[in-house]
Design a protein around this motif. Structure first.
Motif, PDB file in Angstrom:
ATOM      1  N   CYS A 196      25.164  40.817  37.758  1.00 43.84           N
ATOM      2  CA  CYS A 196      25.900  40.477  38.976  1.00 43.84           C
ATOM      3  C   CYS A 196      26.865  41.581  39.387  1.00 43.84           C
ATOM      4  O   CYS A 196      27.549  42.182  38.553  1.00 43.84           O
ATOM      5  N   TYR A 204      23.814  35.849  41.885  1.00 43.69           N
ATOM      6  CA  TYR A 204      22.690  35.346  41.096  1.00 43.69           C
ATOM      7  C   TYR A 204      23.058  33.986  40.495  1.00 43.69           C
ATOM      8  O   TYR A 204      24.236  33.608  40.430  1.00 43.69           O
ATOM      9  N   PRO A 215      18.105  35.605  42.225  1.00 40.37           N
ATOM     10  CA  PRO A 215      19.022  35.912  43.324  1.00 40.37           C
ATOM     11  C   PRO A 215      19.460  34.629  44.016  1.00 40.37           C
ATOM     12  O   PRO A 215      18.661  33.701  44.183  1.00 40.37           O
TER      13      PRO A 215
END
Length: 266
Positions: A196, A204, A215
């Motif tokens: 992230c 995410y 995602p």
């Protein structure tokens, strides 16, 4: 949004029972009933992800969606246009009255379904509902958001199919998590931390059942730059309740006056 936009364990619960979709080149039939807990600290993106799941249901199924106890004002003025006619706001206590394979959203439910308040009607209702979701309405799915799984009565999680989703959880509160879930939560934080870019891991999410990082899409209807009024309706729906309803949410049911002992006749 494609039919395989989510990991298999989540698609399995969002699609209607018997709907088919392809996983690794093979066709599967959806179970269509179970619980999707989305766990995150405040401003961790749990509600926005729940809305993306609802959007998926609207686009890929004929299932009705019920936003538990949402204010009517939000239903009338806040939901996206393509949701209209598919979304309502019954209370979860009306579960037995619903005769369709609904998808429920119980949002920020630690206020209502706290395991430490085990004698409340709401907690008892959730404990009973866990085992019958597959029987009512042809099979129902519950998406609920919570800041910690230990805030939810464990009996709600024992008797049905689960697909937990882990987002950002503040390090100071992870130690408060139940031992049954702490390993999953810590693994999720470890996986999110590796990829992230956002400091609250909102780019995410981690699906623990499939051990997959995904995602996290952010829907346009929550974008404050595009429509700040609608975004506020959906981001903070409970603020649009009437004052008496907001008070009831915090204090619980109105307490009845205690009955005194009958006076003896002189």
């Amino acid at each position: 949004m494609k039919r395989n936009a989510f990991p298999p364990s989540i698609v399995n619960l969002l699609l209607k029972e018997g709907q088919r979709w392809k996983v690794n080149g093979e066709m599967r039939e959806a179970l269509g009933t179970g619980i999707i807990p989305i766990v995150a600290s405040a401003r961790g993106g749990k509600t926005s992800l729940a809305y993306v799941m609802i959007d998926y249901v609207i686009k890929h199924t004929s299932r009705p969606v019920i936003l538990d106890s949402f204010p009517q004002k939000v239903i009338d003025e806040g939901i996206p246009e393509h949701w209209r006619g598919r979304v309502s706001n019954q209370k979860f206590s009306d579960l037995a009255l619903i005769n369709e394979p609904a998808v429920w959203l119980l949002d920020d439910n630690a206020v209502h379904y706290n395991s430490r308040d085990s004698m409340t009607n709401s907690s008892k209702l959730l404990a009973r509902a866990a085992g019958v979701l597959s029987h009512f309405g042809g099979g129902m799915t519950v998406i609920f958001t919570t800041q910690l799984l230990s805030g939810i009565d464990l009996s709600f999680l024992r008797f049905t199919t689960l697909a937990p989703v882990i987002r950002y959880i503040d390090a100071d509160v992870i130690n408060q998590e139940r031992k049954e879930w702490r390993g999953i939560v810590e693994q999720g934080q470890f996986e999110l931390r590796k990829i992230c870019q956002d400091y609250r891991y909102r780019d995410y999410f981690y699906c623990s059942k499939d051990s997959i990082l995904c995602p996290a899409p952010f829907p346009d209807f929550l974008n404050k730059d595009l429509d700040p009024v609608r975004a506020d309706y959906l981001s903070r729906p409970m603020r649009y309740h009437e004052e008496k309803d907001r008070i009831a949410m915090i204090s619980g049911e109105v307490k009845r006056a205690k009955k005194g002992r009958p006076k003896k006749e002189e």
